[in-house]
Scaffold this active site. Structure first.
Site, PDB file in Angstrom:
ATOM      1  N   HIS A  77      -9.334  -1.794  -7.447  1.00 31.42           N
ATOM      2  CA  HIS A  77      -9.160  -3.247  -7.566  1.00 31.42           C
ATOM      3  C   HIS A  77      -9.500  -3.917  -6.240  1.00 31.42           C
ATOM      4  O   HIS A  77      -9.023  -3.504  -5.185  1.00 31.42           O
ATOM      5  CB  HIS A  77      -7.712  -3.561  -7.953  1.00 31.42           C
ATOM      6  CG  HIS A  77      -7.413  -5.028  -8.025  1.00 31.42           C
ATOM      7  ND1 HIS A  77      -6.477  -5.638  -7.212  1.00 31.42           N
ATOM      8  CD2 HIS A  77      -7.918  -6.005  -8.822  1.00 31.42           C
ATOM      9  CE1 HIS A  77      -6.417  -6.929  -7.515  1.00 31.42           C
ATOM     10  NE2 HIS A  77      -7.278  -7.180  -8.475  1.00 31.42           N
ATOM     11  N   SER A  78     -10.348  -4.935  -6.288  1.00 27.27           N
ATOM     12  CA  SER A  78     -10.625  -5.787  -5.126  1.00 27.27           C
ATOM     13  C   SER A  78     -11.192  -4.955  -3.968  1.00 27.27           C
ATOM     14  O   SER A  78     -12.231  -4.300  -4.115  1.00 27.27           O
ATOM     15  CB  SER A  78      -9.342  -6.529  -4.751  1.00 27.27           C
ATOM     16  OG  SER A  78      -9.588  -7.585  -3.868  1.00 27.27           O
TER      17      SER A  78
END
Length: 247
Positions: A77-78
């Site tokens: 994520h991210s």
């Protein structure tokens, strides 16, 4: 073939952010790991100027090797898009699919600052980088209870995480299938790179969307889990197919 999910959180977060997703994946019988990277959450006391992208890549490689995990659906994520890219470069034989969850997608030799230059504005003279202010703060959360929960886990990170380049030069890395999941509610000025129509392995691009803000594991855990289970079933089918049959 059963897949194992390894969920890698982004900057400022901890592995706790996946708490609403892990049981939904585990109910399918799959193995699920959601480690906290060095310097975040319960390991924030370990944060130092020397903690960088390489530290976090080593964290996840150590988990995969220590637990002898194979056929892994590796979700980043991210900022963790940088992490999973480096992990797959080091142990490509353990990865069934890479999932870039509203994530940075680097090329060989790039840093997080290269992938998302707007983050340069977040780095001051100190080696610590606090969670970003509005409009980038709160990571797309609007519910007061969600915001309060997230605030129990976020902490500073080292600027080295954003400055350190990632190596993506292993020939086997290009063969790993990829899925990109984009959250469509984004703050102004933040744009993910366009996904090429063809993956490095020659497959058509696999791009999916969730109609929510950046922290979709908090705001849409059921929908995200369902999407990951579908991705995992595809990875399983691909790995089980005879050689040359859609691989």
């Amino acid at each position: 073939m059963a897949v194992t999910y390894v969920l890698v959180h982004g900057a400022w977060h901890s592995g706790q952010c996946w708490a609403r997703v892990v049981p939904r994946l585990g109910a399918s019988g799959s193995g699920v790991f959601a480690p906290t990277l060095t310097g975040y959450g319960e390991t924030r006391h370990l944060l130092s100027p020397d903690v960088g992208l390489g530290t976090h890549i080593a964290d996840v490689v150590g988990l995969l090797v220590g637990e002898d995990l194979t056929d892994v659906v590796l979700v980043g994520h991210s900022y963790a898009g940088m992490v999973i890219s480096g992990v797959a470069n080091e142990v490509p034989e353990r990865i069934a699919r890479l999932v870039y969850l509203d994530a940075m997608v680097p090329t060989d030799g790039e840093s997080a600052l290269d992938v998302l230059p707007i983050m340069r504005d977040m780095i001051g003279s100190d080696w610590r980088v606090p969670p970003p202010p509005a409009p980038f703060g709160l990571f797309g959360l609007t519910d007061d209870a969600d915001i309060a929960w997230l605030n129990t886990m976020v902490s500073d990170q080292s600027a080295l995480c954003l400055r350190e380049p990632v190596a993506m030069d292993a020939p086997a890395l290009a063969a790993i299938p990829r899925t990109h999941v984009h959250c469509t509610v984004t703050p102004p000025g933040v744009e993910l790179r366009p996904v090429p129509a063809v993956q490095p392995n020659g497959d058509p691009a696999d791009v999916r969307e969730l109609a929510t803000g950046h922290d979709c594991m908090i705001t849409m855990p059921a929908e995200l889990a369902g999407m990951l289970l579908d991705i995992g079933s595809q990875a399983s089918a691909r790995a089980s197919a005879p050689a040359g049959a859609g691989r």
